[in-house]
Design a protein around this motif. Structure first.
Motif, PDB file in Angstrom:
ATOM      1  N   ILE A 169      63.677 119.137  20.511  1.00  0.00           N
ATOM      2  CA  ILE A 169      64.440 119.325  21.832  1.00  0.00           C
ATOM      3  C   ILE A 169      63.545 119.600  22.932  1.00  0.00           C
ATOM      4  O   ILE A 169      62.616 120.151  22.795  1.00  0.00           O
ATOM      5  CB  ILE A 169      65.586 120.370  21.752  1.00  0.00           C
ATOM      6  CG1 ILE A 169      65.321 121.815  21.396  1.00  0.00           C
ATOM      7  CG2 ILE A 169      66.863 119.670  20.662  1.00  0.00           C
ATOM      8  CD1 ILE A 169      66.148 122.739  21.590  1.00  0.00           C
ATOM      9  N   LYS A 170      63.959 118.961  23.929  1.00  0.00           N
ATOM     10  CA  LYS A 170      63.124 119.269  25.421  1.00  0.00           C
ATOM     11  C   LYS A 170      63.468 120.487  25.731  1.00  0.00           C
ATOM     12  O   LYS A 170      64.214 121.289  25.883  1.00  0.00           O
ATOM     13  CB  LYS A 170      63.246 118.017  26.214  1.00  0.00           C
ATOM     14  CG  LYS A 170      63.220 116.823  25.690  1.00  0.00           C
ATOM     15  CD  LYS A 170      63.289 115.512  26.601  1.00  0.00           C
ATOM     16  CE  LYS A 170      63.040 114.282  26.145  1.00  0.00           C
ATOM     17  NZ  LYS A 170      62.820 113.196  27.051  1.00  0.00           N
ATOM     18  N   TRP A 171      62.472 121.083  26.606  1.00  0.00           N
ATOM     19  CA  TRP A 171      62.257 122.374  27.479  1.00  0.00           C
ATOM     20  C   TRP A 171      63.377 121.978  28.592  1.00  0.00           C
ATOM     21  O   TRP A 171      63.485 122.970  29.292  1.00  0.00           O
ATOM     22  CB  TRP A 171      60.903 122.526  27.975  1.00  0.00           C
ATOM     23  CG  TRP A 171      60.180 123.092  26.872  1.00  0.00           C
ATOM     24  CD1 TRP A 171      59.606 122.496  25.658  1.00  0.00           C
ATOM     25  CD2 TRP A 171      60.092 124.482  26.435  1.00  0.00           C
ATOM     26  NE1 TRP A 171      58.880 123.371  25.009  1.00  0.00           N
ATOM     27  CE2 TRP A 171      59.055 124.759  25.284  1.00  0.00           C
ATOM     28  CE3 TRP A 171      60.485 125.698  26.922  1.00  0.00           C
ATOM     29  CZ2 TRP A 171      58.813 125.784  24.609  1.00  0.00           C
ATOM     30  CZ3 TRP A 171      60.062 126.945  26.604  1.00  0.00           C
ATOM     31  CH2 TRP A 171      59.373 127.065  25.429  1.00  0.00           C
ATOM     32  N   THR A 172      63.623 120.993  28.923  1.00  0.00           N
ATOM     33  CA  THR A 172      64.744 120.605  29.707  1.00  0.00           C
ATOM     34  C   THR A 172      66.345 120.849  29.543  1.00  0.00           C
ATOM     35  O   THR A 172      67.102 120.620  30.024  1.00  0.00           O
ATOM     36  CB  THR A 172      64.677 119.146  30.405  1.00  0.00           C
ATOM     37  OG1 THR A 172      64.524 118.304  29.430  1.00  0.00           O
ATOM     38  CG2 THR A 172      63.413 119.061  31.185  1.00  0.00           C
ATOM     39  N   ALA A 210      52.959 128.144  32.985  1.00  0.00           N
ATOM     40  CA  ALA A 210      54.426 127.550  33.529  1.00  0.00           C
ATOM     41  C   ALA A 210      55.243 128.957  33.621  1.00  0.00           C
ATOM     42  O   ALA A 210      56.023 129.282  34.475  1.00  0.00           O
ATOM     43  CB  ALA A 210      55.084 126.646  32.561  1.00  0.00           C
ATOM     44  N   LEU A 211      55.104 129.940  32.603  1.00  0.00           N
ATOM     45  CA  LEU A 211      55.971 131.179  32.696  1.00  0.00           C
ATOM     46  C   LEU A 211      55.208 132.273  33.837  1.00  0.00           C
ATOM     47  O   LEU A 211      55.974 133.010  34.491  1.00  0.00           O
ATOM     48  CB  LEU A 211      56.051 131.763  31.395  1.00  0.00           C
ATOM     49  CG  LEU A 211      56.894 131.143  30.487  1.00  0.00           C
ATOM     50  CD1 LEU A 211      57.012 131.691  29.068  1.00  0.00           C
ATOM     51  CD2 LEU A 211      58.420 130.936  31.120  1.00  0.00           C
ATOM     52  N   GLN A 212      54.115 132.010  33.957  1.00  0.00           N
ATOM     53  CA  GLN A 212      53.402 132.935  35.078  1.00  0.00           C
ATOM     54  C   GLN A 212      53.889 132.244  36.220  1.00  0.00           C
ATOM     55  O   GLN A 212      54.237 133.410  37.168  1.00  0.00           O
ATOM     56  CB  GLN A 212      51.927 132.775  35.156  1.00  0.00           C
ATOM     57  CG  GLN A 212      51.321 133.626  34.105  1.00  0.00           C
ATOM     58  CD  GLN A 212      49.728 133.452  33.770  1.00  0.00           C
ATOM     59  OE1 GLN A 212      49.305 132.625  33.991  1.00  0.00           O
ATOM     60  NE2 GLN A 212      49.208 134.685  33.447  1.00  0.00           N
ATOM     61  N   ASP A 213      54.001 131.185  36.514  1.00  0.00           N
ATOM     62  CA  ASP A 213      54.520 130.480  37.675  1.00  0.00           C
ATOM     63  C   ASP A 213      56.000 130.871  38.046  1.00  0.00           C
ATOM     64  O   ASP A 213      56.400 131.081  38.965  1.00  0.00           O
ATOM     65  CB  ASP A 213      54.335 129.073  37.762  1.00  0.00           C
ATOM     66  CG  ASP A 213      52.926 128.384  37.811  1.00  0.00           C
ATOM     67  OD1 ASP A 213      52.148 129.324  38.387  1.00  0.00           O
ATOM     68  OD2 ASP A 213      52.692 127.387  37.553  1.00  0.00           O
ATOM     69  N   LEU A 240      57.232 122.999  31.839  1.00  0.00           N
ATOM     70  CA  LEU A 240      57.369 123.288  30.487  1.00  0.00           C
ATOM     71  C   LEU A 240      57.134 122.062  29.488  1.00  0.00           C
ATOM     72  O   LEU A 240      56.612 121.736  28.837  1.00  0.00           O
ATOM     73  CB  LEU A 240      58.378 124.252  29.999  1.00  0.00           C
ATOM     74  CG  LEU A 240      58.004 125.726  30.403  1.00  0.00           C
ATOM     75  CD1 LEU A 240      59.309 126.461  30.642  1.00  0.00           C
ATOM     76  CD2 LEU A 240      57.149 126.355  29.583  1.00  0.00           C
ATOM     77  N   GLU A 241      58.296 121.351  29.939  1.00  0.00           N
ATOM     78  CA  GLU A 241      58.528 119.772  29.283  1.00  0.00           C
ATOM     79  C   GLU A 241      57.276 118.746  29.473  1.00  0.00           C
ATOM     80  O   GLU A 241      56.784 118.228  28.201  1.00  0.00           O
ATOM     81  CB  GLU A 241      59.763 119.181  29.750  1.00  0.00           C
ATOM     82  CG  GLU A 241      59.953 117.861  29.002  1.00  0.00           C
ATOM     83  CD  GLU A 241      59.971 117.968  27.616  1.00  0.00           C
ATOM     84  OE1 GLU A 241      59.565 117.000  26.925  1.00  0.00           O
ATOM     85  OE2 GLU A 241      60.237 119.073  26.883  1.00  0.00           O
ATOM     86  N   ALA A 242      56.954 118.811  30.461  1.00  0.00           N
ATOM     87  CA  ALA A 242      55.684 117.853  30.667  1.00  0.00           C
ATOM     88  C   ALA A 242      54.442 118.441  29.876  1.00  0.00           C
ATOM     89  O   ALA A 242      53.533 117.596  29.293  1.00  0.00           O
ATOM     90  CB  ALA A 242      55.202 117.619  32.251  1.00  0.00           C
ATOM     91  N   ASP A 243      54.100 119.816  29.858  1.00  0.00           N
ATOM     92  CA  ASP A 243      52.996 120.318  29.344  1.00  0.00           C
ATOM     93  C   ASP A 243      53.028 120.000  27.642  1.00  0.00           C
ATOM     94  O   ASP A 243      52.302 119.640  26.991  1.00  0.00           O
ATOM     95  CB  ASP A 243      52.759 121.627  29.676  1.00  0.00           C
ATOM     96  CG  ASP A 243      52.315 121.744  30.979  1.00  0.00           C
ATOM     97  OD1 ASP A 243      51.710 120.540  31.711  1.00  0.00           O
ATOM     98  OD2 ASP A 243      52.220 122.831  31.568  1.00  0.00           O
ATOM     99  N   GLY A 268      52.069 115.350  21.839  1.00  0.00           N
ATOM    100  CA  GLY A 268      52.062 113.847  21.729  1.00  0.00           C
ATOM    101  C   GLY A 268      53.340 113.246  21.571  1.00  0.00           C
ATOM    102  O   GLY A 268      53.418 111.983  21.148  1.00  0.00           O
ATOM    103  N   ASN A 269      54.500 113.767  22.231  1.00  0.00           N
ATOM    104  CA  ASN A 269      55.704 112.979  21.949  1.00  0.00           C
ATOM    105  C   ASN A 269      56.524 113.451  23.499  1.00  0.00           C
ATOM    106  O   ASN A 269      57.649 113.214  23.471  1.00  0.00           O
ATOM    107  CB  ASN A 269      56.606 113.368  20.851  1.00  0.00           C
ATOM    108  CG  ASN A 269      56.655 114.980  20.940  1.00  0.00           C
ATOM    109  OD1 ASN A 269      56.442 115.767  21.705  1.00  0.00           O
ATOM    110  ND2 ASN A 269      57.514 115.450  19.695  1.00  0.00           N
TER     111      ASN A 269
END
Length: 463
Positions: free
Chosen positions: A253-256, A435-438, A453-456, A462-463
């Motif tokens: 599942i995505k981070w979004t 990402a969590l530091q930001d 998070l999702e982009a990284d 690789g998906n």
């Protein structure tokens, strides 16, 4: 932890409630005496180490003249204590062992060593994902019969499986961590009239009580991004549940996903609350993990913070202050955000890179209760080895944490970021850490944190 193993190299189980109940309810007093052995003569004390070891010790070969290098990302007291374990191995075998300090991410460190033709013989890898990477790169060597036999005697099936790749045993999880704990300054709580919370809402009430007494509630080691991932994982596991936790760990599942939004929004109830974090966001982002602990237990009844979240290994850092664990420094399980309190674990696995009789012997030793008991007595250490007598731990707090880990069996989840590719879950300044530091800097930007998070994650998986 997850069982059985899926094609991507992870193990999975749907059960967490029993282990969570053990921690949340405090039902920690389980009998571990003679837990790890069978009933054969060998387990009754037939083995002896080199030079006439004590009954019950693992058999090790004579290795006079052999040399070994062992690499780990351990510093300070943790490194010093582990060196005592290596010294015992030297004493029993006659081998000479050199500790090699590694840097994060350890896979990159090992890659440079291997490229230079000087890899360590054994490395302690802090992530299952790193074990899989080492196998995929052809670096890691399977464990031999001796180490595999010790694992079978002394470890639950889940702890064995997390060290496997494609059905072969590569890792010995020598060190474990209970990462679902919040430590607090007992004097601060007493002065404030605060009590140990069992739910997230109660934690927020406790934090406000501490704040009203004149002490900042939380110390956060935001300079080390891994501490922030641990905050998120405990909230997500308790709130979203184990099945979604497993799916997010595999990036199925995505981070979004709305479940991630909910967890980040909950996390912002602490990180985004004015004056709840020592030094504010900017101060926390400049605070490394060790300092986040020590500043909670120094300064008398006016420390920089009243509480600090992290695992059982916090005790090593508490030991650097004048605070005494169990008296001045106390601990409670990470409160339930959803229906069940979370039980998140981590660990470090010994993996052989240069196969030899000596390297296999060291792996066998690290899989035995002999090695773990040495470091357990020194404090700030937790082992998944069920054959250790709990009396080896130096205080009641550590003993109960260890007993709870063993009692949980396979009913917990392994650290999510440690299961991810290192590019996402284990690299300073990148991926989930960054990402969590930001997000700590700007807890209002939930959507922005999710998108990053999702982009990284997509790039790393690789998906």
């Amino acid at each position: 932890m997850r069982i059985p193993r899926s094609p991507d190299g992870y193990v999975t189980t749907p059960r967490t409630r029993r282990a969570a109940a053990l921690l949340a309810a405090g039902v920690l007093a389980v009998s571990l005496t003679a837990c790890g052995g069978g009933d054969d003569d060998e387990d009754k004390g037939g083995d002896k180490g080199r030079g006439g070891g004590t009954p019950g010790t693992v058999t090790l070969p004579k290795l006079d003249g052999e040399t070994l290098e062992v690499a780990a990302v351990w510093t300070g007291a943790e490194q010093k204590n582990f060196k005592q374990v290596l010294a015992e191995f030297e004493k029993r075998t006659g081998a000479k062992v050199t500790f090699v300090p590694a840097q994060d991410p350890i896979i990159n460190f090992l890659g440079s060593k291997i490229a230079g033709g000087a890899p360590p013989d054994v490395a302690l890898l802090p992530q299952p994902g790193a074990i899989k990477q080492a196998v995929d790169k052809g670096w890691a060597k399977p464990l031999g019969a001796g180490a595999t036999k010790e694992l079978g005697k002394n470890y639950s099936q889940g702890w064995q499986d997390i060290g496997k790749v494609d059905g072969k045993q590569y890792g010995v999880y020598y060190k474990a961590a209970n990462k679902s704990l919040i430590w607090y300054n007992a004097q601060v709580f007493e002065n404030a009239g605060a009590s140990e919370p069992k739910t997230w809402d109660e934690l927020l009430t406790t934090a406000q009580t501490v704040y009203d007494s004149g002490v900042t509630p939380f110390s956060v080691g935001g300079a080390d991004g891994w501490t922030l991932t641990d905050w998120f994982e405990n909230i997500y596991l308790s709130q979203a549940g184990p099945e979604k936790y497993d799916r997010l760990a595999r990036h199925e599942i995505k981070w979004t996903d709305p479940s991630v939004k909910e967890a980040l929004t909950t996390l912002a109830e602490v990180w985004g609350k004015k004056d709840y974090v020592a030094g504010g966001p900017s101060g926390a982002l400049q605070t490394e993990f060790p300092a986040s602990v020590t500043q909670t237990f120094t300064g008398g009844d006016q420390p920089k913070a009243g509480m600090v979240y992290e695992g059982d290994f916090v005790q090593v850092n508490i030991g650097e202050t004048k605070a005494e664990v169990g008296t001045d420094a106390k601990v409670f399980p990470f409160p339930a955000v959803g229906d069940t309190a979370p039980v998140v674990s981590g660990g470090d696995a010994a993996v052989i890179l240069e196969d030899s009789k000596a390297a296999q012997a060291l792996a066998t030793f690290l899989a035995s209760p002999d090695a773990a008991a040495i470091q357990a007595k020194l404090g700030g250490f937790l082992s998944p080895n069920k054959a250790i007598d709990p009396s080896a731990y130096p205080n009641d707090v550590q003993k109960k944490i260890a007993e709870a880990l063993i009692a949980s069996g396979d009913d917990f989840r392994f650290d999510m970021s440690d299961q991810a590719p290192q590019a996402f879950g284990g690299t300073p300044g990148k991926g989930e850490w960054k990402a969590l530091q930001d997000f700590l800097k700007n807890p209002k930007d939930v959507a922005g944190a999710q998108a990053k998070l999702e982009a990284d994650a997509a790039a790393a998986y690789g998906n």
